[in-house]
Design a protein around this motif. Structure first.
Motif, PDB file in Angstrom:
ATOM      1  N   TYR A   1      33.691  35.600  39.621  1.00 24.04           N
ATOM      2  CA  TYR A   1      33.993  36.584  38.585  1.00 24.04           C
ATOM      3  C   TYR A   1      35.201  37.010  39.015  1.00 24.04           C
ATOM      4  O   TYR A   1      35.545  37.126  39.894  1.00 24.04           O
ATOM      5  CB  TYR A   1      32.761  37.366  38.760  1.00 24.04           C
ATOM      6  CG  TYR A   1      31.141  36.977  38.724  1.00 24.04           C
ATOM      7  CD1 TYR A   1      30.663  36.870  37.594  1.00 24.04           C
ATOM      8  CD2 TYR A   1      30.837  36.952  40.132  1.00 24.04           C
ATOM      9  CE1 TYR A   1      29.310  36.327  37.544  1.00 24.04           C
ATOM     10  CE2 TYR A   1      29.487  36.188  39.942  1.00 24.04           C
ATOM     11  CZ  TYR A   1      28.706  36.227  38.645  1.00 24.04           C
ATOM     12  OH  TYR A   1      27.349  35.758  38.508  1.00 24.04           O
ATOM     13  N   ASP A   2      35.737  37.537  37.728  1.00 31.01           N
ATOM     14  CA  ASP A   2      37.201  38.050  37.825  1.00 31.01           C
ATOM     15  C   ASP A   2      37.006  39.560  37.601  1.00 31.01           C
ATOM     16  O   ASP A   2      37.501  40.145  36.619  1.00 31.01           O
ATOM     17  CB  ASP A   2      38.110  37.490  36.822  1.00 31.01           C
ATOM     18  CG  ASP A   2      39.506  38.181  37.233  1.00 31.01           C
ATOM     19  OD1 ASP A   2      39.904  38.495  37.934  1.00 31.01           O
ATOM     20  OD2 ASP A   2      40.144  37.772  36.029  1.00 31.01           O
TER      21      ASP A   2
ATOM     22  N   GLN B   1      24.216  40.078  33.635  1.00 26.74           N
ATOM     23  CA  GLN B   1      25.067  41.083  32.789  1.00 26.74           C
ATOM     24  C   GLN B   1      26.399  41.027  33.226  1.00 26.74           C
ATOM     25  O   GLN B   1      26.947  40.817  34.261  1.00 26.74           O
ATOM     26  CB  GLN B   1      24.347  42.510  33.235  1.00 26.74           C
ATOM     27  CG  GLN B   1      25.093  43.529  32.522  1.00 26.74           C
ATOM     28  CD  GLN B   1      24.854  43.673  31.089  1.00 26.74           C
ATOM     29  OE1 GLN B   1      23.633  43.510  30.551  1.00 26.74           O
ATOM     30  NE2 GLN B   1      25.933  44.056  30.251  1.00 26.74           N
ATOM     31  N   GLN B   2      27.235  41.361  32.130  1.00 25.71           N
ATOM     32  CA  GLN B   2      28.795  41.277  32.270  1.00 25.71           C
ATOM     33  C   GLN B   2      29.027  42.433  33.269  1.00 25.71           C
ATOM     34  O   GLN B   2      28.939  43.588  32.733  1.00 25.71           O
ATOM     35  CB  GLN B   2      29.639  41.416  31.000  1.00 25.71           C
ATOM     36  CG  GLN B   2      31.283  41.299  31.269  1.00 25.71           C
ATOM     37  CD  GLN B   2      31.826  41.145  30.098  1.00 25.71           C
ATOM     38  OE1 GLN B   2      31.358  41.620  28.910  1.00 25.71           O
ATOM     39  NE2 GLN B   2      33.356  41.074  30.260  1.00 25.71           N
ATOM     40  N   MET B   3      29.628  42.400  34.081  1.00 25.27           N
ATOM     41  CA  MET B   3      30.225  43.756  35.013  1.00 25.27           C
ATOM     42  C   MET B   3      31.808  43.960  34.797  1.00 25.27           C
ATOM     43  O   MET B   3      32.406  42.751  34.811  1.00 25.27           O
ATOM     44  CB  MET B   3      29.733  43.699  36.414  1.00 25.27           C
ATOM     45  CG  MET B   3      28.238  43.505  36.664  1.00 25.27           C
ATOM     46  SD  MET B   3      27.424  45.156  35.772  1.00 25.27           S
ATOM     47  CE  MET B   3      25.983  44.642  36.000  1.00 25.27           C
TER      48      MET B   3
ATOM     49  N   ASN C   1      30.738  48.652  32.502  1.00 25.59           N
ATOM     50  CA  ASN C   1      29.879  48.449  33.300  1.00 25.59           C
ATOM     51  C   ASN C   1      30.005  48.356  34.939  1.00 25.59           C
ATOM     52  O   ASN C   1      30.867  47.519  35.040  1.00 25.59           O
ATOM     53  CB  ASN C   1      29.047  47.210  32.886  1.00 25.59           C
ATOM     54  CG  ASN C   1      28.454  47.223  31.625  1.00 25.59           C
ATOM     55  OD1 ASN C   1      28.155  48.201  31.020  1.00 25.59           O
ATOM     56  ND2 ASN C   1      28.318  46.009  30.858  1.00 25.59           N
ATOM     57  N   ILE C   2      29.425  49.091  35.805  1.00 24.88           N
ATOM     58  CA  ILE C   2      29.705  49.106  37.245  1.00 24.88           C
ATOM     59  C   ILE C   2      28.508  48.770  38.026  1.00 24.88           C
ATOM     60  O   ILE C   2      27.556  49.401  37.551  1.00 24.88           O
ATOM     61  CB  ILE C   2      30.303  50.506  37.579  1.00 24.88           C
ATOM     62  CG1 ILE C   2      31.675  50.664  36.898  1.00 24.88           C
ATOM     63  CG2 ILE C   2      30.386  50.527  39.295  1.00 24.88           C
ATOM     64  CD1 ILE C   2      32.434  52.064  37.398  1.00 24.88           C
ATOM     65  N   LEU C   3      28.619  48.045  38.850  1.00 28.13           N
ATOM     66  CA  LEU C   3      27.514  47.364  39.524  1.00 28.13           C
ATOM     67  C   LEU C   3      27.411  48.280  40.882  1.00 28.13           C
ATOM     68  O   LEU C   3      28.541  48.211  41.419  1.00 28.13           O
ATOM     69  CB  LEU C   3      27.349  46.026  39.923  1.00 28.13           C
ATOM     70  CG  LEU C   3      26.362  45.631  41.081  1.00 28.13           C
ATOM     71  CD1 LEU C   3      25.047  45.575  40.612  1.00 28.13           C
ATOM     72  CD2 LEU C   3      26.506  43.893  41.291  1.00 28.13           C
TER      73      LEU C   3
ATOM     74  N   TYR D   1      30.586  56.111  32.583  1.00 29.42           N
ATOM     75  CA  TYR D   1      30.206  54.320  32.969  1.00 29.42           C
ATOM     76  C   TYR D   1      28.808  54.188  32.852  1.00 29.42           C
ATOM     77  O   TYR D   1      27.881  55.014  33.105  1.00 29.42           O
ATOM     78  CB  TYR D   1      30.730  54.373  34.515  1.00 29.42           C
ATOM     79  CG  TYR D   1      32.207  54.490  34.587  1.00 29.42           C
ATOM     80  CD1 TYR D   1      33.162  53.712  34.180  1.00 29.42           C
ATOM     81  CD2 TYR D   1      32.504  55.567  35.645  1.00 29.42           C
ATOM     82  CE1 TYR D   1      34.443  53.895  34.315  1.00 29.42           C
ATOM     83  CE2 TYR D   1      33.859  55.560  35.716  1.00 29.42           C
ATOM     84  CZ  TYR D   1      34.833  55.040  35.259  1.00 29.42           C
ATOM     85  OH  TYR D   1      36.163  55.181  35.457  1.00 29.42           O
ATOM     86  N   THR D   2      28.279  52.818  32.595  1.00 35.41           N
ATOM     87  CA  THR D   2      27.220  52.352  32.476  1.00 35.41           C
ATOM     88  C   THR D   2      26.800  51.872  34.017  1.00 35.41           C
ATOM     89  O   THR D   2      27.680  51.020  34.537  1.00 35.41           O
ATOM     90  CB  THR D   2      27.042  51.401  31.283  1.00 35.41           C
ATOM     91  OG1 THR D   2      27.149  51.767  30.212  1.00 35.41           O
ATOM     92  CG2 THR D   2      25.706  50.866  31.598  1.00 35.41           C
TER      93      THR D   2
END
Length: 225
Positions: free
Chosen positions: A71-72, A44-46, A3-5, A26-27
């Motif tokens: 966040y890591d 959402q987990q990124m 997952n990419i923001l 990628y999502t």
């Protein structure tokens, strides 16, 4: 699934990046400003964030600092500016990489893949730098065919840098990560420990080197063999 923001207020640039990354498998999650990005991160987990510097409500520097605190995940800052002071500020708040507009989507892809590989190393018990192996479970370093037992702070400093090859850490970041927020010394402590690490490994191996990034901090580079 990765997952990419994308946090970018320019809808055309955002759509261009989105289409390219989706084509890479990628999502993609989108945010038009820093506040929307923060909300998205909470829900959402990124695995990685692409962050534009100039955004309304909460700019990219603020968002990057927030991500680094809570966040890591790796962060790539996007900016139309190509000034050293902006890059210095970006690295100071904890960005992993910096890309200046305009850029080729393929270059962004290369950087994303490199960062994702780098972050996978963080959870590994053993960090392998060519023939040098850092064992975070036993606190041992095997290099040049020999076993090294480093003083604890030197070991932690080396492990931190080696977990994120090519990422620039400021002295302030390293103080916080290795010595803690209640440390009463100054950032010269980092310089002293870096010097000791360089001296220990200089004649032993060329598997890696610790580089000084003038005015910013330090990074570890793995030698290509």
């Amino acid at each position: 699934m990765i997952n990419i923001l994308i946090a970018e207020d320019n809808v055309h640039i955002r759509e261009l990046i989105k289409q390219h990354l989706q084509g890479e498998g990628y999502t993609v999650f989108e945010a038009g400003d820093g506040v929307e990005a923060s909300e998205c991160l909470e829900k959402q987990q990124m695995h990685l964030a692409i962050v534009d510097v100039m955004m309304p409500n909460k700019d990219g520097f603020q968002l990057c600092q927030e991500i680094r605190t809570y966040y890591d995940i790796p962060v790539i800052l996007l900016t139309a500016k190509d000034q050293l002071v902006d890059k210095e500020k970006g690295y100071a708040v904890g960005t992993d990489d910096y890309l200046t507009k305009p850029f080729e989507p393929k270059e962004l892809s290369f950087r994303i893949k490199a960062l994702l590989r780098r972050y996978q190393m963080v959870n590994a018990e053993k960090i392998v730098l060519n023939d040098t192996v850092i064992d975070r479970k036993s606190y041992e370093v095997h290099s040049g065919g020999k076993l090294l037992m480093l003083p604890m702070k030197e070991f932690e400093l080396l492990s931190q840098l080696a977990s994120y090859p090519d990422r620039i850490f400021t002295r302030e970041e390293l103080i916080e990560l290795i010595w803690g927020s209640d440390f009463e010394g100054d950032d010269r402590t980092v310089d002293v420990h870096i010097k000791r690490l360089r001296e220990r490994f200089a004649k032993r191996t060329d598997d890696f080197s610790i580089k000084t990034v003038r005015g910013v901090g330090y990074k570890l580079e793995v030698t290509k063999k």
